[in-house]
Design an enzyme around this catalytic site. Structure first.
Site, PDB file in Angstrom:
ATOM      1  N   PHE A 211      73.015  64.510  91.729  1.00 46.89           N
ATOM      2  CA  PHE A 211      73.739  63.734  90.916  1.00 46.89           C
ATOM      3  C   PHE A 211      72.993  62.442  90.629  1.00 46.89           C
ATOM      4  O   PHE A 211      72.634  61.681  91.699  1.00 46.89           O
ATOM      5  CB  PHE A 211      75.122  63.251  91.410  1.00 46.89           C
ATOM      6  CG  PHE A 211      76.095  62.498  90.131  1.00 46.89           C
ATOM      7  CD1 PHE A 211      76.342  62.961  89.479  1.00 46.89           C
ATOM      8  CD2 PHE A 211      76.012  60.973  90.395  1.00 46.89           C
ATOM      9  CE1 PHE A 211      77.172  62.481  88.161  1.00 46.89           C
ATOM     10  CE2 PHE A 211      76.625  60.399  89.475  1.00 46.89           C
ATOM     11  CZ  PHE A 211      77.340  61.010  88.255  1.00 46.89           C
TER      12      PHE A 211
ATOM     13  N   LYS B  37      75.446  50.887  93.408  1.00 48.78           N
ATOM     14  CA  LYS B  37      76.549  50.764  94.106  1.00 48.78           C
ATOM     15  C   LYS B  37      76.852  49.654  95.084  1.00 48.78           C
ATOM     16  O   LYS B  37      77.393  48.700  94.769  1.00 48.78           O
ATOM     17  CB  LYS B  37      76.770  52.106  94.992  1.00 48.78           C
ATOM     18  CG  LYS B  37      76.988  53.293  93.975  1.00 48.78           C
ATOM     19  CD  LYS B  37      77.737  54.504  94.497  1.00 48.78           C
ATOM     20  CE  LYS B  37      78.149  55.451  93.502  1.00 48.78           C
ATOM     21  NZ  LYS B  37      77.493  56.590  92.967  1.00 48.78           N
TER      22      LYS B  37
ATOM     23  N   ASP C  48      66.599  58.625  95.125  1.00 52.30           N
ATOM     24  CA  ASP C  48      67.796  57.981  94.584  1.00 52.30           C
ATOM     25  C   ASP C  48      68.726  57.684  95.769  1.00 52.30           C
ATOM     26  O   ASP C  48      69.358  58.624  96.240  1.00 52.30           O
ATOM     27  CB  ASP C  48      68.781  59.165  93.590  1.00 52.30           C
ATOM     28  CG  ASP C  48      69.942  58.607  93.093  1.00 52.30           C
ATOM     29  OD1 ASP C  48      70.252  57.612  93.602  1.00 52.30           O
ATOM     30  OD2 ASP C  48      70.295  58.949  92.035  1.00 52.30           O
TER      31      ASP C  48
HETATM   32  C1  LIG Z   1      76.912  56.873  91.545  1.00 48.64           C
HETATM   33  C2  LIG Z   1      75.646  57.671  91.755  1.00 48.64           C
HETATM   34  C3  LIG Z   1      74.975  57.534  90.707  1.00 48.64           C
HETATM   35  C4  LIG Z   1      75.235  56.720  89.187  1.00 48.64           C
HETATM   36  O1  LIG Z   1      75.537  55.370  89.263  1.00 48.64           O
HETATM   37  P1  LIG Z   1      76.639  54.532  88.220  1.00 48.64           P
HETATM   38  O2  LIG Z   1      76.375  53.336  88.824  1.00 48.64           O
HETATM   39  O3  LIG Z   1      77.765  55.498  88.298  1.00 48.64           O
HETATM   40  O4  LIG Z   1      75.753  54.915  86.903  1.00 48.64           O
HETATM   41  C5  LIG Z   1      73.481  57.933  90.829  1.00 48.64           C
HETATM   42  N1  LIG Z   1      73.166  58.561  91.757  1.00 48.64           N
HETATM   43  C6  LIG Z   1      73.956  58.721  92.768  1.00 48.64           C
HETATM   44  C7  LIG Z   1      73.265  59.503  93.958  1.00 48.64           C
HETATM   45  C8  LIG Z   1      75.051  58.094  92.662  1.00 48.64           C
HETATM   46  O5  LIG Z   1      75.816  58.180  93.946  1.00 48.64           O
END
Ligand SMILES: *Cc1c(COP(=O)(O)O)cnc(C)c1O
Length: 400
Positions: free
Chosen positions: A128, A244, A215
């Site tokens: 994701f 986050k 990420d």
């Molecule tokens: C939450 C998340 C995102 C997206 O972040 P947003 O602030 O909602 O755009 C991308 N990568 C990972 C691994 C995430 O947990």
């Protein structure tokens, strides 16, 4: 009353109005235990005084000037982030998806500078990376992509935790420029790869001149018991994205780069009106200071283990519990059956949890959760899982 909010979320029937640490109160003043932290955002818990004070003081001075001018707090925050991570520089955004967009743009321009026509990034199944068009195209979940085709090109997908598959993809596609991967997959089901997975990717990227892009939007900022999850592996990526928990609820994202990746984006190549504004940076600076002052990263290791052991004690004899996985305060309890219902059932017991990848209960408690709250979390969740799986248990066959 009909809601005038676009129905992009199926919301639970509760509205919170205030919080303190791991507690939240709804609009009827009922108290809930938060084991999700607004999806790994409020690592310092709710209403942390350090964040409160930082944004109050900053809002009395200056909220925003744009990136047309120097922003002192952005410089300070970039200094601290690079120092803590070993990276060289930072681009500030407002969200995780935007941080990943910056990473994707770095990878593409890196490719073009090497005369690679259609630079392609290796991404993972069940990954994701966000909801913008490029990041949903990078995401390994057809539900996220469905209805939004045509997808952005330039991604090839391989299974997670499969090094030979990356080697094969590199051999097959001549235009690979980068590997984008989560150190632990969050949305994909709290999938923890082999201990040397990141080391192997690092070696592979070095061998082929690819950018290793992590990420860490969910795994970063102390969540897994290190400031960044890759620090468990003694490696360093070329690009690393954060968001986050960086602002503990104040929106801020960051794309960190190092070495050859650090000077790809030049003036005019990328930008953001809000990115790294003084308000967001003041919150992030308070977060970094508090993680150190309250020793929260070390506590993430201990508390995560305490929760995992507590759950294991009760659930080890339950045949419907397949696995309890964790690294620091990122925990997954995988059942042998779909269990999305558990979220509502837990809510009725005043506990906030999440279920991801259909069968995995995901816990992302605030790092400030205390002993008593940990016991409440363990007892409530273990009981809930026992009740839930007991109901679904097929009756024993009777012999006559
Ligand atoms: C939450 C998340 C995102 C997206 O972040 P947003 O602030 O909602 O755009 C991308 N990568 C990972 C691994 C995430 O947990």
């Amino acid at each position: 009353m009909t809601s005038h909010i676009m129905p992009t979320y199926q919301r639970l029937p509760v509205t919170f109005v205030r919080g303190e640490g791991a507690w939240l109160w709804n609009d009827h003043n009922d108290r809930y235990l938060d084991a999700l932290s607004g999806i790994a955002v409020c690592n310092l818990g709710h209403a942390h005084p350090a964040v409160h004070q930082a944004i109050c003081q900053q809002s009395a001075k200056l909220l925003h000037t744009s990136n047309l001018y120097g922003v002192a707090l952005q410089e300070q925050l970039a200094n601290q982030l690079t120092e803590k991570s070993g990276m060289d520089n930072v681009f500030f955004s407002n969200s995780g998806a935007e941080a990943n967009e910056a990473a994707i743009k770095i990878a593409r321009k890196y490719g073009h500078e090497r005369r690679i026509d259609k630079p392609t990034i290796i991404v993972m199944e069940k990954s994701f990376h966000g909801r913008t068009l490029a990041t949903l195209s990078a995401t390994g979940n057809s539900k996220v992509q469905y209805g939004f085709e045509p997808l952005v090109e330039g991604f090839v997908r391989v299974p997670y935790n499969d090094i030979p598959a990356i080697h094969q993809a590199v051999a097959k596609h001549k235009n690979i420029v980068a590997v984008l991967v989560e150190p632990i997959q969050g949305e994909g089901g709290v999938n923890i790869p082999a201990p040397d997975y990141l080391n192997q990717i690092r070696a592979l990227c070095d061998e082929h001149g690819l950018l290793m892009m992590l990420d860490e939007i969910q795994t970063g900022i102390g969540r897994t018991g290190k400031f960044l999850c890759f620090q468990h592996n003694d490696i360093i990526p070329d690009v690393c994205t954060l968001a986050k928990a960086l602002g503990n609820g104040v929106p801020i994202g960051a794309c960190l780069a190092r070495g050859k990746a650090a000077h790809i984006l030049a003036a005019g190549n990328h930008g953001s009106t809000f990115g790294g504004n003084p308000l967001a940076c003041s919150a992030a600076l308070a977060v970094l200071a508090t993680l150190d002052e309250e020793n929260l990263i070390e506590q993430a290791c201990e508390k995560g283990e305490q929760i995992a052991k507590g759950l294991t004690r009760t659930l080890k004899t339950n045949p419907h519990v397949m696995e309890i996985r964790y690294k620091g305060m990122m925990l997954g309890v995988e059942l042998d059956q779909p269990c999305a219902e558990l979220v509502s059932l837990a809510l009725k017991k005043h506990l906030l949890i999440n279920v991801t990848n259909e069968k995995t209960i995901r816990l992302l408690p605030p790092l400030v959760i205390n002993d008593k709250q940990i016991q409440t979390l363990i007892n409530t969740l273990a009981t809930l899982i026992q009740e839930f799986t007991h109901q679904s248990r097929t009756p024993p066959t009777t012999t006559s």
